[in-house]
Design an enzyme around this catalytic site. Structure first.
Site, PDB file in Angstrom:
ATOM      1  CE  LYS A 117      -7.043  -1.171   2.613  1.00  0.00           C
ATOM      2  NZ  LYS A 117      -5.695  -1.632   2.976  1.00  0.00           N
TER       3      LYS A 117
ATOM      4  CG  ASP B 215      -1.987  -1.080   1.179  1.00  0.00           C
ATOM      5  OD1 ASP B 215      -1.763  -2.111   0.512  1.00  0.00           O
ATOM      6  OD2 ASP B 215      -3.046  -0.889   1.806  1.00  0.00           O
TER       7      ASP B 215
ATOM      8  CE  LYS C 126      -5.190   1.978   2.466  1.00  0.00           C
ATOM      9  NZ  LYS C 126      -4.109   1.236   3.137  1.00  0.00           N
TER      10      LYS C 126
END
Lengths: 478, 313
Positions: B249, B145, B213
């Site tokens: 996400k 991430d 995300k």
């Protein structure tokens, strides 16, 4: 089968109690008809009979007008204005308290999704009464002279598409200005008006200030032609509106008309496409398209036609049609068999005239009156579906190349109630708004209503304004 | 449109040529979808789906190997009292703890996600960021991430943001040889406008992101429904244009089952059901899991049990 099936989530009917039979609300109480008859009101989603209501005759109308006259002369007009405010505030609060009950009743009788009656209709009803309650003791600041006077008894005839909301649009400003009213709800949707009569009783509104006479066209005619009426307010079809205008012209009676529409929803190439598509959907499928200001003509700029149409079709595929009481329903039932027949007829004409018809895969319930969300592409100005009000979930799609052409096409209609403009360019919004001949022009939104905002039409869409300070003018002797 | 064709000065033109997002309309649509009523069997399905989409996260200065081990145990068996409860999608930790998580989760099918690139601010040199990524991957993270350089993005330096993502993607290893999955954190709370969210989403996808995300969870507001909706529209449109599916996400601030179900409705009615899969949609959260388990037990038994009946890890 879809991965994520929403289980039916119906709003409970048990919250609302419907009587077997309803009389007429005259002079503060319900009474049986003198010269009318009874008829049944059904749920358009199931064809189930909900109640028996009265089709008022001329003598009933006369009783109602007499009661309204007496209340006007002896109580209401002479009441200190702040007291009128008090009653209107009380009504507004009662509407809020009974919001769920009224929403369920409206969805049952009208067929509209509970999400709309719960989130749009009923909150706006309360908002209208609150708004005009505030004006009642401030009429000298409306710009209509130092002490504007009421007109007297108003005869009001309303349609079936937003039954209680149209009642609020009519009754709230009339009462705020000191008039009394006789109101006739539409024959297919009388129940919330009768529930409103009970609210008037609970609010201790003096008898005769609000009278509700149910019935069909003949009752309406008896009301608007009654010699004891000082003002007529009508919302409904252009055809009936013309008859009323003629009747009122004969005796010089004041009247306001809010009639049909064939609004252009104009999407420019620089629009926020996802939100424009939402606006198109909301413009034509909100309330099954039973909206006088519905955006029934989509004018889309040729350079983005493909993108917009692909996006629109995909979005239409997610519309949930079915039980109006299910909280997840987006599109409910068509209000009546007659309206369904009219929509079918015009849609068939659209096909015959050569436009291509499309609806998403959509299963219609077996009972009740239903029509799938439908779009017609390849429509030109010469097609009847581009000119006539369908008053159903049917969108005609036309294209344009330049802003000037958009204006020309948008204005090329006998109607002029509303229009929508979708662009990220502020200057273009203003340029368009100043040229569109429509009473309401929405910019980057559609079908948004607010009691503070005046609403009304150009040309065959009627005259007079409802809502806002302007809405008071129709009920004052100015 | 290939990546090389879009990079360079064309990138700016492309991003600024994307249709705008009308704030009022987008928020109204998200609010309408939030009013969907999901009950009984639909709710049961949604709760299990939401559990299986969780990236169970701990990103604190006070994290220890012990804490991470406990979290991994929870990830594998969220509800010791009910083995039918699904396991979560991944455990998300800082790079120095990725190895602990990898050891604990070996063979469980649960992914090891590690934040990297000087999370959460991303304010470090590129060498440091890449070293951060490589150490996470070497420690066993199969999902990375990363954060984008929001300063560069807001300054209009899109090429820099783009090339950083490309380099990080390379550092994750080749996709066909088990390289780590790349999630690109836009930190939407710092981008402020939905137009920026849409542009950043496209930029990240064009640069090779496997997932986009919303947030680090360290900036408020973190994930919101309208922001996530704009990102779901972006992945939907991107797949239509390029044929490649990218995951989404939302992370941070999703605490209740009700919140989680609203996100699933949003996915269902925006990007479509292809994204209703832990491979394509994740919820970055920690306390959410216990609320989902509590609701799950309530649906199964008809009774609420107190928070003490669910493990705290």
């Amino acid at each position: 089968m879809a991965k994520f099936e929403y289980t039916p989530a119906p709003e409970s009917r048990s919250i609302v109690s419907i009587a077997d039979s309803y009389g007429l609300f005259i002079d503060g109480k319900f009474s049986d008809t003198v010269d009318g008859r009874m008829f049944k009101t059904i749920s358009p989603a199931s064809e189930e009979v909900l109640a028996e209501v009265t089709d008022a005759g001329p003598a009933d109308v006369d009783r109602a007008v007499t009661a309204a006259r007496k209340a006007y002369e002896h109580t209401w007009a002479g009441l200190p204005p702040a007291h009128r405010s008090k009653y209107l505030f009380r009504i507004a609060r009662l509407v809020q308290e009974k919001a769920r009950e009224l929403a369920v009743l409206e969805s049952l009788d009208n067929g509209k999704p509970i999400r709309e009656s719960r989130d749009v209709d009923i909150p706006l009803v309360a908002a209208h009464f609150f708004y005009y309650a505030g004006w009642a003791d401030k009429l000298e600041y409306t710009g209509f002279g130092p002490a504007p006077k009421p007109l007297g008894v108003a005869g009001q005839v309303i349609p079936w598409n937003f039954p209680l909301l149209m009642l609020a649009w009519k009754i709230a400003p009339a009462l705020a200005c000191g008039n009394t009213v006789v109101l006739k709800p539409a024959e297919t949707t009388p129940l919330t008006a009768l529930a409103f009569a009970e609210i008037c009783q609970q609010a201790d509104l003096p008898p005769g200030v609000v009278n509700i006479v149910t019935g069909a066209g003949e009752t309406g005619r008896a009301l608007v032609e009654h010699p004891g009426i000082d003002k007529v307010a009508f919302t409904g079809s252009t055809e009936v509106g013309k008859q009323i205008a003629r009747a009122c012209a004969r005796n010089g009676r004041r009247h306001t008309l809010e009639l049909g529409g064939k609004a252009a929803n104009i999407v420019f190439e620089d629009a926020a496409i996802d939100q424009a598509v939402e606006g198109i959907v909301n413009g034509i499928f909100f309330n099954q398209g039973h909206v006088c200001c519905a955006g029934s003509r989509l004018l889309v700029q040729e350079s983005v036609e493909r993108t917009v149409m692909e996006s629109l079709r995909r979005r239409m595929g997610t519309l949930r049609l079915g039980d109006p009481l299910d909280k997840n329903t987006d599109v409910g039932a068509i209000n009546s068999a007659a309206q369904l027949a009219k929509i079918r007829e015009l849609a068939d004409i659209g096909e015959t005239e050569g436009a291509s018809r499309w609806s998403p895969p959509c299963e219609l319930p077996a009972k009740g009156f239903w029509f799938p969300p439908t779009i017609f592409t390849g429509v030109s100005q010469a097609h009847r579906i581009a000119r006539e009000e369908i008053f159903g979930p049917v969108l005609s799609v036309l294209t344009f190349r330049t802003p000037a052409e958009a204006i020309e096409k948008a204005n090329n209609t006998p109607y002029g109630l509303s229009a929508g403009v979708w662009t990220e360019k502020g200057s273009l919004i203003l340029w368009m708004a100043s040229r569109l001949r429509a009473g309401v022009v929405w910019a980057n939104t559609f079908n948004r209503f607010d009691p503070a905002s005046p609403f009304g039409g150009y040309k065959e869409s009627g005259y007079g304004r409802e809502g806002g300070r302007h809405g008071l003018e129709a009920y004052l002797d100015v | 449109m290939s990546v090389s064709a879009i990079a360079g000065s064309d990138l700016r033109d492309f991003l600024h040529g994307l249709p705008g997002v009308d704030r009022v309309g987008a928020e109204a649509r998200a609010a309408m979808l939030a009013s969907r009523s999901i009950k009984t069997t639909a709710k049961q399905w949604a709760i299990d789906m939401a559990i299986s989409m969780i990236d169970l996260t701990t990103l604190e200065g006070q994290d220890t190997p012990g804490k991470v081990r406990a979290l991994c145990a929870k990830a594998k068996q969220p509800d010791p009292a009910d083995p039918t409860a699904p396991k979560v999608a991944a455990v998300c930790v800082y790079p120095d703890l990725a190895q602990v998580a990898a050891t604990e989760l070996k063979g469980s099918g649960i992914h090891v996600a590690s934040v990297a690139t000087s999370f959460p601010s991303g304010r470090a040199s590129m060498e440091v960021k890449l070293a951060d990524v490589k150490s996470a991957v070497a420690a066993g993270a199969d999902e990375v991430d990363m954060v984008i350089d929001r300063g560069a993005f807001l300054a209009g330096n899109y090429d820099l943001v783009f090339s950083e993502i490309v380099e990080v993607k390379q550092a994750c290893g080749p996709a066909d040889q088990g390289g780590a999955h790349l999630k690109v954190i836009l930190e939407t709370g710092e981008l402020l406008t939905y137009d920026n969210v849409r542009r950043a989403s496209w930029l990240a996808m064009l640069a090779g992101a496997d997932f986009i995300k919303t947030s680090t969870g360290k900036v408020s507001p973190a994930a919101t429904l309208p922001v996530t909706m704009v990102m779901l529209e972006a992945v939907r449109d991107y797949r239509e244009a390029h044929g490649r599916q990218v995951g989404v996400k939302p992370a941070g601030g999703i605490r209740t089952s009700k919140d989680a179900i609203r996100y699933l409705v949003l996915v269902n009615e925006t990007a479509g059901e292809d994204w209703l899969d832990p491979a394509w949609f994740r919820l970055g959260a920690s306390s959410l899991l216990n609320d989902l388990l509590m609701q799950r037990t309530k649906l199964a038994t008809g009774r609420y049990s107190g928070p003490d009946y669910f493990t705290l890890d």
